[in-house]
Design a protein around this motif. Structure first.
Motif, PDB file in Angstrom:
ATOM      1  N   ILE A  92      -7.070 -20.744  -5.572  1.00 42.89           N
ATOM      2  CA  ILE A  92      -6.430 -21.841  -5.310  1.00 42.89           C
ATOM      3  C   ILE A  92      -5.650 -22.508  -6.771  1.00 42.89           C
ATOM      4  CG2 ILE A  92      -7.569 -22.950  -3.499  1.00 42.89           C
ATOM      5  CD1 ILE A  92      -9.446 -24.412  -5.213  1.00 42.89           C
ATOM      6  N   ALA A  93      -4.691 -23.178  -6.823  1.00 46.54           N
ATOM      7  CA  ALA A  93      -4.133 -23.535  -7.977  1.00 46.54           C
ATOM      8  C   ALA A  93      -4.146 -25.200  -7.937  1.00 46.54           C
ATOM      9  CB  ALA A  93      -2.307 -23.373  -7.897  1.00 46.54           C
ATOM     10  N   HIS A  94      -4.180 -25.510  -9.120  1.00 45.13           N
ATOM     11  CA  HIS A  94      -4.275 -26.858  -9.536  1.00 45.13           C
ATOM     12  C   HIS A  94      -3.731 -27.251 -10.975  1.00 45.13           C
ATOM     13  CE1 HIS A  94      -6.323 -30.766 -11.158  1.00 45.13           C
ATOM     14  NE2 HIS A  94      -5.938 -31.048 -10.072  1.00 45.13           N
ATOM     15  N   GLU A 100      -6.299 -33.810 -19.794  1.00 50.11           N
ATOM     16  CA  GLU A 100      -6.377 -34.884 -18.597  1.00 50.11           C
ATOM     17  C   GLU A 100      -6.956 -34.113 -17.601  1.00 50.11           C
ATOM     18  OE1 GLU A 100      -2.395 -35.815 -17.779  1.00 50.11           O
ATOM     19  OE2 GLU A 100      -2.120 -37.070 -19.430  1.00 50.11           O
ATOM     20  N   LEU A 101      -7.445 -33.043 -17.798  1.00 49.41           N
ATOM     21  CA  LEU A 101      -8.270 -32.240 -16.914  1.00 49.41           C
ATOM     22  C   LEU A 101      -9.667 -32.335 -16.496  1.00 49.41           C
ATOM     23  CD1 LEU A 101      -8.267 -29.558 -14.791  1.00 49.41           C
ATOM     24  CD2 LEU A 101      -8.707 -28.176 -16.845  1.00 49.41           C
ATOM     25  N   LYS A 102     -10.114 -33.062 -15.391  1.00 47.28           N
ATOM     26  CA  LYS A 102     -11.402 -33.312 -15.358  1.00 47.28           C
ATOM     27  C   LYS A 102     -12.425 -32.157 -14.947  1.00 47.28           C
ATOM     28  CE  LYS A 102     -10.350 -37.477 -12.309  1.00 47.28           C
ATOM     29  NZ  LYS A 102      -9.791 -37.458 -11.087  1.00 47.28           N
ATOM     30  N   LEU A 103     -13.598 -32.314 -15.727  1.00 48.00           N
ATOM     31  CA  LEU A 103     -14.506 -31.048 -15.622  1.00 48.00           C
ATOM     32  C   LEU A 103     -14.661 -30.533 -14.130  1.00 48.00           C
ATOM     33  CD1 LEU A 103     -16.593 -29.276 -17.137  1.00 48.00           C
ATOM     34  CD2 LEU A 103     -18.167 -31.063 -16.737  1.00 48.00           C
ATOM     35  N   GLU A 104     -14.799 -31.515 -13.329  1.00 45.10           N
ATOM     36  CA  GLU A 104     -15.139 -31.240 -11.825  1.00 45.10           C
ATOM     37  C   GLU A 104     -13.990 -30.101 -11.157  1.00 45.10           C
ATOM     38  OE1 GLU A 104     -15.234 -35.452 -10.735  1.00 45.10           O
ATOM     39  OE2 GLU A 104     -13.936 -34.729  -8.928  1.00 45.10           O
ATOM     40  N   ASP A 105     -12.631 -30.501 -11.925  1.00 47.98           N
ATOM     41  CA  ASP A 105     -11.426 -29.469 -11.388  1.00 47.98           C
ATOM     42  C   ASP A 105     -11.315 -28.209 -12.069  1.00 47.98           C
ATOM     43  OD1 ASP A 105     -10.278 -31.227  -9.461  1.00 47.98           O
ATOM     44  OD2 ASP A 105      -9.476 -32.526 -11.170  1.00 47.98           O
ATOM     45  N   TRP A 106     -11.986 -28.380 -13.308  1.00 47.86           N
ATOM     46  CA  TRP A 106     -12.175 -27.072 -14.108  1.00 47.86           C
ATOM     47  C   TRP A 106     -13.208 -26.120 -13.449  1.00 47.86           C
ATOM     48  CZ3 TRP A 106     -10.762 -24.069 -18.412  1.00 47.86           C
ATOM     49  CH2 TRP A 106     -11.492 -23.210 -18.851  1.00 47.86           C
ATOM     50  N   GLN A 107     -14.321 -26.670 -13.124  1.00 47.47           N
ATOM     51  CA  GLN A 107     -15.407 -25.915 -12.096  1.00 47.47           C
ATOM     52  C   GLN A 107     -14.851 -25.520 -10.692  1.00 47.47           C
ATOM     53  OE1 GLN A 107     -18.565 -28.720 -12.966  1.00 47.47           O
ATOM     54  NE2 GLN A 107     -19.254 -27.653 -14.618  1.00 47.47           N
ATOM     55  N   ARG A 108     -13.943 -26.405 -10.083  1.00 49.17           N
ATOM     56  CA  ARG A 108     -13.852 -26.037  -8.739  1.00 49.17           C
ATOM     57  C   ARG A 108     -13.033 -24.759  -8.890  1.00 49.17           C
ATOM     58  NH1 ARG A 108      -9.222 -27.831  -5.807  1.00 49.17           N
ATOM     59  NH2 ARG A 108      -9.007 -29.253  -7.557  1.00 49.17           N
ATOM     60  N   ILE A 109     -12.226 -24.698  -9.842  1.00 46.84           N
ATOM     61  CA  ILE A 109     -10.874 -23.765  -9.957  1.00 46.84           C
ATOM     62  C   ILE A 109     -11.542 -22.320 -10.273  1.00 46.84           C
ATOM     63  CG2 ILE A 109      -8.869 -23.023 -11.085  1.00 46.84           C
ATOM     64  CD1 ILE A 109      -8.273 -24.863  -9.049  1.00 46.84           C
ATOM     65  N   LEU A 110     -12.531 -22.667 -11.241  1.00 48.67           N
ATOM     66  CA  LEU A 110     -13.389 -21.485 -11.708  1.00 48.67           C
ATOM     67  C   LEU A 110     -14.239 -20.950 -10.605  1.00 48.67           C
ATOM     68  CD1 LEU A 110     -13.436 -19.948 -14.621  1.00 48.67           C
ATOM     69  CD2 LEU A 110     -12.058 -22.218 -14.412  1.00 48.67           C
ATOM     70  N   ASN A 111     -14.791 -21.720  -9.883  1.00 49.82           N
ATOM     71  CA  ASN A 111     -15.476 -21.305  -8.810  1.00 49.82           C
ATOM     72  C   ASN A 111     -14.956 -20.641  -7.657  1.00 49.82           C
ATOM     73  OD1 ASN A 111     -18.162 -22.138  -9.905  1.00 49.82           O
ATOM     74  ND2 ASN A 111     -18.047 -24.067  -8.750  1.00 49.82           N
TER      75      ASN A 111
END
Ligand code: NAD
Length: 255
Positions: A92-94, A100-111
């Protein structure tokens, strides 16, 4: 047929690059376990492959969930036999700049993009080791090779895929297992259709994407699937640990 009776697990097989790969592999004689989180489109991939006379089983799978991955590998093994080819495509891309990047979005993309590829490899490797053969192809991106503003988490996940590919290639070569990856440029898939739908002038963006690639067009899913077929099949039997850029030449340009 280049993959006659080979058992292949293809993730992200409901749409885009994963779907094109599942269709091509089945056409080349593979028995395909199509894994994806999208049940409706995943079932359509299975239907299309069967209608064309191929073998396919869709299994609803969230590739970032270890239980789901384990269940998909079990489903493939019990229907077709041990998985010999793994195509790690789901991703997935984001977009967001780092500040401005939220930690939860960082983790979601890495996961979803990187941890999933480790999980799928982890659960197919025992079967490949028992067969003393296997091919794993991971889909990275040109964004894993060079900087592209606005995508720190996506780029980190795609760079991580290249490193994971080299590490697994080195570790499992003695078991007869090859691991390679592909770095696509911009490809005409639902992922990018979503981007086009969010900009005021999609035709201008399409033209800019085409111009960005020295070969003058952006890619089609089949361009990537053909490379995956080469890296999964016997024609690449002395290639491991490599990252093949299929990108219309975009990684060659400086300006
Ligand atoms: N399209 C491009 O320009 C491009 C460029 C470089 C790399 N890639 C990479 O290629 C891969 C495929 O991209 P695409 O353009 O075909 O995307 P897409 O959005 O068209 O298709 C992705 C597929 O992955 C599935 N998926 C998403 N999250 C999942 C999850 N958690 N579990 C299981 N399945 C999930 C989706 O349902 C979908 O079927 C991705 O890894 C992407 O990062 C794409």
């Amino acid at each position: 047929m280049r993959l006659h009776n080979r058992v292949a697990l293809v993730t992200g097989a409901a749409m885009g690059i994963g779907k094109a790969t599942a269709l091509l592999f089945a056409q080349e004689g593979a028995r395909v376990l199509a894994a994806d989180i999208n049940e409706q489109e995943g079932a359509e991939t299975e239907r299309e492959i069967r209608a064309a006379g191929g073998e396919c089983l869709f299994h609803r799978t969230d590739v970032s969930d270890e239980g789901d991955v384990e269940a998909a590998v079990k489903a493939a093994t019990s229907r077709f036999g041990p998985v010999e080819i793994l195509l790690n495509v789901a991703g997935i891309a984001h977009e967001a700049p780092a500040h401005e990047l939220k930690l939860e979005d960082w983790q979601r993309i890495l996961n979803v993009n990187l941890t999933s590829m480790f999980l799928c490899a982890k659960h197919v490797l025992p079967g490949m080791i028992s067969l003393h053969r296997g091919a794993i192809v991971n889909i990275s991106s040109v964004q894993g090779l060079f900087g592209f503003p606005g995508y720190p988490h996506y780029a980190a996940s795609k760079g991580g895929i290249i490193s994971l590919t080299r590490q697994l290639a080195r570790e499992y070569a003695s078991e007869g297992i090859r691991v390679n990856c592909i770095a696509p440029g911009t490809v005409d898939t639902p992922m990018n259709h979503g981007v086009l739908a969010r900009v005021p002038d999609p035709d201008a963006l399409k033209a800019a994407w085409a111009k960005m690639h020295p070969l003058g067009r952006f890619g089609q899913p089949l361009d990537i699937a053909q490379g995956a077929l080469f890296l999964a099949g016997e024609e690449s039997s002395w290639i491991t640990g490599q990252c093949l850029a299929i990108d219309g030449g975009v990684s060659c340009r400086v300006f």
